[in-house]
Write a protein that holds these residues in place. Structure first.
Motif, PDB file in Angstrom:
ATOM      1  N   LEU A 301      74.254 -18.058  45.989  1.00  0.00           N
ATOM      2  CA  LEU A 301      74.831 -19.358  46.338  1.00  0.00           C
ATOM      3  C   LEU A 301      74.917 -19.530  47.847  1.00  0.00           C
ATOM      4  CD1 LEU A 301      77.691 -19.544  43.658  1.00  0.00           C
ATOM      5  CD2 LEU A 301      75.486 -20.723  43.636  1.00  0.00           C
ATOM      6  N   THR A 304      71.365 -20.140  49.194  1.00  0.00           N
ATOM      7  CA  THR A 304      70.937 -21.492  48.822  1.00  0.00           C
ATOM      8  C   THR A 304      71.624 -22.535  49.687  1.00  0.00           C
ATOM      9  OG1 THR A 304      70.656 -20.728  46.543  1.00  0.00           O
ATOM     10  CG2 THR A 304      70.686 -23.106  46.897  1.00  0.00           C
ATOM     11  N   CYS A 313      74.357 -29.054  48.615  1.00  0.00           N
ATOM     12  CA  CYS A 313      75.192 -28.178  47.780  1.00  0.00           C
ATOM     13  C   CYS A 313      76.544 -28.806  47.477  1.00  0.00           C
ATOM     14  CB  CYS A 313      75.386 -26.821  48.459  1.00  0.00           C
ATOM     15  SG  CYS A 313      73.868 -25.821  48.420  1.00  0.00           S
ATOM     16  N   LEU A 322      73.920 -23.795  39.387  1.00  0.00           N
ATOM     17  CA  LEU A 322      73.265 -22.634  39.997  1.00  0.00           C
ATOM     18  C   LEU A 322      73.980 -21.335  39.612  1.00  0.00           C
ATOM     19  CD1 LEU A 322      72.554 -23.990  43.602  1.00  0.00           C
ATOM     20  CD2 LEU A 322      70.921 -23.716  41.738  1.00  0.00           C
ATOM     21  N   THR A 326      72.315 -18.274  37.369  1.00  0.00           N
ATOM     22  CA  THR A 326      72.265 -16.921  37.933  1.00  0.00           C
ATOM     23  C   THR A 326      72.983 -15.925  37.028  1.00  0.00           C
ATOM     24  OG1 THR A 326      72.276 -17.903  40.141  1.00  0.00           O
ATOM     25  CG2 THR A 326      72.748 -15.549  39.986  1.00  0.00           C
ATOM     26  N   VAL A 349      66.563 -21.563  40.630  1.00  0.00           N
ATOM     27  CA  VAL A 349      67.308 -22.207  41.714  1.00  0.00           C
ATOM     28  C   VAL A 349      66.448 -23.272  42.376  1.00  0.00           C
ATOM     29  CG1 VAL A 349      68.256 -21.833  44.042  1.00  0.00           C
ATOM     30  CG2 VAL A 349      68.871 -20.287  42.164  1.00  0.00           C
ATOM     31  N   GLU A 352      66.249 -26.340  40.226  1.00  0.00           N
ATOM     32  CA  GLU A 352      67.503 -27.099  40.261  1.00  0.00           C
ATOM     33  C   GLU A 352      67.637 -27.856  41.580  1.00  0.00           C
ATOM     34  OE1 GLU A 352      70.281 -28.752  38.402  1.00  0.00           O
ATOM     35  OE2 GLU A 352      69.521 -26.961  37.359  1.00  0.00           O
TER      36      GLU A 352
END
Length: 440
Positions: A301, A304, A313, A322, A326, A349, A352
């Protein structure tokens, strides 16, 4: 190695068994006793089934004989009576008297000798008593017995359901005793431990090795301030001059805390667990696996977010999605298989992120940026990965609070950057802390 006689070995085995059961009852709120079961194809199961069939076939032959032979039936009624009495609580005086009267074995034997034994009437009384004593979960099974007319089958099923009821009573008793045991189990375990140590004085080699390693680490780092006061685990560590004195003699609390924290980095299969922690090995390894999983989730996270920016995000639901993806792909995997999983995680990921970019009207990632995101996620498996290292340090520092006497004092103790796993990390901390505080 110390040579033990069979009696000594049996005595030690019994002591360890009792110690383990008490320990499990206190630390495992879901602990329940279960009837022993064998796999259908096992030798044990075949022997059991053969013996049971022979017993019940013999009973059927006796009851079908002319005149009937009630020898085995009377033995069974005696065992049924004992089973019913074992289910009573101390306050059930009236019901105890009723059972004693209705299942008067001397009278039953006299009736059998004169050919006047009423098996149907006795089993009807037994079923009524079982219905009064059973837990609600067994109501349906007890009611189902009332439709059976064959006496052999009925007696067999009565025994089966009584076995379940006895197990229910045992587990009810365990639940009732748990609070009492929690107040006394530490003293009990200390006493049992000392008895075992007296019989096997050279049985703590792995524990000694574990503590010596922790002591060496504390001594080596004593010249540097600890990352968090809780890691030192000792009031002495906060006083002036503590660093210089602990360089030669580290405090017992700091050594023990370092040893406990080292369990979160234990390499499975390479070293045996300390003997003093055998009973909690499975629990602690599960905590270790959860910590590893949370470390990777938080790292994914964070990477990302760094690549996509807070605007993307911050889109509703994307972090939760996410995180869920995961977690699902990491579920049940050992550390050695994480690299393979992170390739799939990188793909998911990216999908998404691409979907969210499209929904928000942002331009899609370039090929290079896609490759960079997937590459950074895949590199999380590297032990030297900077992101993973920082997150791992923060998680371990936070968990060290749960094994200190005071525990986490406020929300301010929660590490920065790990808000996305806060709920899970708090739960892991509570589980870790309860095991360690009991062992301490």
């Amino acid at each position: 190695p110390q040579v033990l006689s069979m009696n000594e070995l049996q005595e030690i085995t019994d002591d360890i068994s009792k110690l383990t059961i008490v320990h499990e009852i206190v630390l495992n709120s879901d602990f329940k006793l279960q009837a022993a079961s064998f796999s259908p194809d096992s030798l044990e199961n075949r022997v059991k089934e053969t013996l049971h069939k022979a017993f019940w076939d013999n009973l059927e032959e006796q009851l079908c004989a002319s005149p009937p032979d009630y020898t085995r039936a009377i033995q069974l009624l005696q065992e049924i009576k004992e089973a019913l009495l074992s289910l009573l609580l101390p306050r059930h005086n009236q019901l105890r008297s009723q059972i004693e009267e209705a299942l008067d074995m001397q009278l039953i034997r006299q009736e059998a000798e004169h050919g006047a034994l009423d098996i149907h009437g006795l089993t009807t009384y037994v079923l009524g008593t079982m219905a009064r004593l059973c837990a609600p979960i067994r109501d349906e099974e007890v009611q189902g017995l009332q439709s059976l007319t064959d006496p052999t089958q009925l007696l067999r099923e009565i025994f089966r359901v009584l076995g379940l009821m006895k197990m229910d009573m045992l587990n009810f008793t365990i639940q009732t005793l748990r609070t009492h045991l929690q107040d006394h189990t530490v003293q009990y375990e200390r006493k049992k431990f000392q008895q075992l140590l007296d019989k096997l004085p050279n049985s703590l080699d792995r524990t000694r090795e574990w503590l010596c390693k922790a002591a060496a680490e504390v001594s080596a780092s004593s010249s540097q301030p600890p990352p968090h006061p809780a890691v030192s685990g000792s009031a002495a560590a906060h006083s002036p001059g503590a660093a210089s004195s602990s360089a030669t003699v580290p405090s017992l609390g700091s050594v023990l805390n370092r040893g406990y924290m080292n369990l979160l980095c234990w390499e499975p299969g390479q070293k045996e667990y300390p003997e003093t922690l055998f009973m909690d090995q499975a629990r602690l390894q599960e905590v270790q696996a959860q910590v590893n999983q949370l470390t990777i989730i938080a790292a994914v996270l964070l990477v990302t977010n760094g690549m996509c920016g807070s605007t993307l995000c911050g889109s509703p639901g994307i972090v939760a999605r996410l995180k869920r993806v995961t977690k699902v792909l990491l579920e049940g995997l050992s550390c050695t298989r994480c690299e393979e999983a992170l390739e799939d995680i990188g793909e998911q990921v990216l999908q998404e992120v691409s979907r969210t970019l499209s929904q928000l009207g942002y331009p899609a990632f370039t090929t290079d940026k896609c490759a960079s995101l997937k590459g950074q996620i895949k590199s999380i498996t590297d032990k030297g990965n900077a992101v993973r290292h920082v997150i791992e340090q923060r998680i371990h520092s936070f968990l060290s609070l749960f094994i200190s006497p005071d525990g986490p004092n406020s929300q301010k103790d929660f590490p920065k950057g790990l808000d996305t796993i806060q709920e899970e990390l708090l739960e892991v901390g509570r589980r870790f802390g309860s095991v360690i505080q009991h062992n301490r």
